[in-house]
Design a protein around this motif. Sequence first.
Motif, PDB file in Angstrom:
ATOM      1  N   MET A   1      27.509  28.910  11.492  1.00 30.51           N
ATOM      2  CA  MET A   1      26.085  28.936  11.221  1.00 30.51           C
ATOM      3  C   MET A   1      25.841  29.572   9.859  1.00 30.51           C
ATOM      4  SD  MET A   1      23.357  29.986  14.153  1.00 30.51           S
ATOM      5  CE  MET A   1      23.061  28.625  15.247  1.00 30.51           C
ATOM      6  N   ASN A   2      24.826  29.095   9.164  1.00 25.50           N
ATOM      7  CA  ASN A   2      24.417  29.665   7.880  1.00 25.50           C
ATOM      8  C   ASN A   2      23.120  30.435   8.053  1.00 25.50           C
ATOM      9  OD1 ASN A   2      26.513  28.507   6.293  1.00 25.50           O
ATOM     10  ND2 ASN A   2      25.487  26.542   6.477  1.00 25.50           N
ATOM     11  N   TYR A   3      22.725  31.162   7.018  1.00 25.38           N
ATOM     12  CA  TYR A   3      21.460  31.882   7.066  1.00 25.38           C
ATOM     13  C   TYR A   3      20.738  31.741   5.736  1.00 25.38           C
ATOM     14  CZ  TYR A   3      23.801  35.632   4.499  1.00 25.38           C
ATOM     15  OH  TYR A   3      24.479  36.357   3.556  1.00 25.38           O
ATOM     16  N   ASP A   4      19.437  31.980   5.809  1.00 29.65           N
ATOM     17  CA  ASP A   4      18.589  31.946   4.619  1.00 29.65           C
ATOM     18  C   ASP A   4      17.488  32.982   4.814  1.00 29.65           C
ATOM     19  OD1 ASP A   4      17.675  31.157   2.135  1.00 29.65           O
ATOM     20  OD2 ASP A   4      16.647  29.364   2.874  1.00 29.65           O
ATOM     21  N   PHE A   5      16.977  33.501   3.707  1.00 30.84           N
ATOM     22  CA  PHE A   5      15.915  34.506   3.736  1.00 30.84           C
ATOM     23  C   PHE A   5      14.561  33.878   3.462  1.00 30.84           C
ATOM     24  CE2 PHE A   5      19.503  37.263   2.822  1.00 30.84           C
ATOM     25  CZ  PHE A   5      19.164  38.464   3.403  1.00 30.84           C
ATOM     26  N   HIS A   6      13.553  34.321   4.179  1.00 38.15           N
ATOM     27  CA  HIS A   6      12.173  34.072   3.762  1.00 38.15           C
ATOM     28  C   HIS A   6      12.011  34.812   2.439  1.00 38.15           C
ATOM     29  CE1 HIS A   6       7.832  34.546   3.581  1.00 38.15           C
ATOM     30  NE2 HIS A   6       7.755  33.550   4.465  1.00 38.15           N
ATOM     31  N   PRO A   7      11.296  34.245   1.460  1.00 40.04           N
ATOM     32  CA  PRO A   7      11.165  34.928   0.161  1.00 40.04           C
ATOM     33  C   PRO A   7      10.658  36.366   0.263  1.00 40.04           C
ATOM     34  CG  PRO A   7      10.297  32.704   0.018  1.00 40.04           C
ATOM     35  CD  PRO A   7      10.633  32.943   1.467  1.00 40.04           C
ATOM     36  N   ASP A   8       9.709  36.625   1.155  1.00 36.72           N
ATOM     37  CA  ASP A   8       9.195  37.991   1.308  1.00 36.72           C
ATOM     38  C   ASP A   8      10.248  38.922   1.905  1.00 36.72           C
ATOM     39  OD1 ASP A   8       6.758  37.166   0.277  1.00 36.72           O
ATOM     40  OD2 ASP A   8       5.805  36.948   2.239  1.00 36.72           O
ATOM     41  N   ALA A   9      11.094  38.397   2.777  1.00 33.84           N
ATOM     42  CA  ALA A   9      12.176  39.207   3.357  1.00 33.84           C
ATOM     43  C   ALA A   9      13.183  39.585   2.285  1.00 33.84           C
ATOM     44  CB  ALA A   9      12.857  38.452   4.485  1.00 33.84           C
ATOM     45  N   GLU A  10      13.448  38.656   1.398  1.00 32.09           N
ATOM     46  CA  GLU A  10      14.380  38.929   0.306  1.00 32.09           C
ATOM     47  C   GLU A  10      13.841  40.021  -0.611  1.00 32.09           C
ATOM     48  OE1 GLU A  10      17.461  36.119  -2.042  1.00 32.09           O
ATOM     49  OE2 GLU A  10      15.442  35.347  -1.765  1.00 32.09           O
ATOM     50  N   VAL A  11      12.528  39.979  -0.885  1.00 35.74           N
ATOM     51  CA  VAL A  11      11.891  40.991  -1.730  1.00 35.74           C
ATOM     52  C   VAL A  11      11.948  42.354  -1.054  1.00 35.74           C
ATOM     53  CG1 VAL A  11       9.685  41.756  -2.701  1.00 35.74           C
ATOM     54  CG2 VAL A  11      10.421  39.375  -2.986  1.00 35.74           C
ATOM     55  N   GLU A  12      11.574  42.417   0.224  1.00 37.34           N
ATOM     56  CA  GLU A  12      11.571  43.719   0.889  1.00 37.34           C
ATOM     57  C   GLU A  12      12.983  44.275   1.036  1.00 37.34           C
ATOM     58  OE1 GLU A  12       9.427  43.234   4.524  1.00 37.34           O
ATOM     59  OE2 GLU A  12      11.001  42.052   5.472  1.00 37.34           O
ATOM     60  N   PHE A  13      13.969  43.415   1.164  1.00 34.30           N
ATOM     61  CA  PHE A  13      15.357  43.861   1.212  1.00 34.30           C
ATOM     62  C   PHE A  13      15.737  44.518  -0.121  1.00 34.30           C
ATOM     63  CE2 PHE A  13      20.000  42.200   1.479  1.00 34.30           C
ATOM     64  CZ  PHE A  13      20.463  43.453   1.797  1.00 34.30           C
ATOM     65  N   GLY A  14      15.434  43.861  -1.218  1.00 36.92           N
ATOM     66  CA  GLY A  14      15.722  44.425  -2.535  1.00 36.92           C
ATOM     67  C   GLY A  14      14.997  45.733  -2.783  1.00 36.92           C
ATOM     68  N   GLU A  15      13.743  45.810  -2.349  1.00 36.18           N
ATOM     69  CA  GLU A  15      12.975  47.051  -2.513  1.00 36.18           C
ATOM     70  C   GLU A  15      13.578  48.185  -1.698  1.00 36.18           C
ATOM     71  OE1 GLU A  15       9.019  45.817  -1.443  1.00 36.18           O
ATOM     72  OE2 GLU A  15       8.607  45.019  -3.462  1.00 36.18           O
ATOM     73  N   ALA A  16      14.044  47.880  -0.497  1.00 39.88           N
ATOM     74  CA  ALA A  16      14.655  48.918   0.347  1.00 39.88           C
ATOM     75  C   ALA A  16      15.967  49.405  -0.260  1.00 39.88           C
ATOM     76  CB  ALA A  16      14.875  48.390   1.760  1.00 39.88           C
ATOM     77  N   VAL A  17      16.762  48.491  -0.796  1.00 37.42           N
ATOM     78  CA  VAL A  17      18.007  48.882  -1.461  1.00 37.42           C
ATOM     79  C   VAL A  17      17.691  49.809  -2.635  1.00 37.42           C
ATOM     80  CG1 VAL A  17      19.953  48.055  -2.861  1.00 37.42           C
ATOM     81  CG2 VAL A  17      19.340  46.867  -0.748  1.00 37.42           C
TER      82      VAL A  17
END
Length: 98
Positions: A1-17
Amino acid sequence: MNYDFHPDAEVEFGEAVAYYESCQKGLGIDFNHEVYFTIQNVVDYPLAWPTIYMDVRRCLINRFPYAVLYGMHKDIIYILAIMNLHRDPDYWKHRIDS
């Protein structure tokens, strides 16, 4: 199985990092590793975690007060949020339709 991020999820992930890295050098990298470890668990066992809303499931992240929220469509895991558990629990629901 593959995965993909919702654009907002990707942004919040980067902000949390970035936030954790600003708190302590290396902590953002640790957070990043924990998130990707959690995502790999989701990819390996997509039905293992509880459904929290409609067909959205939640897998908690070790060491940090976060969870990966995701849905499945055919052979894709779609990550809707890298959710801070201290945040409004419904903030991500509008992402289901987008």
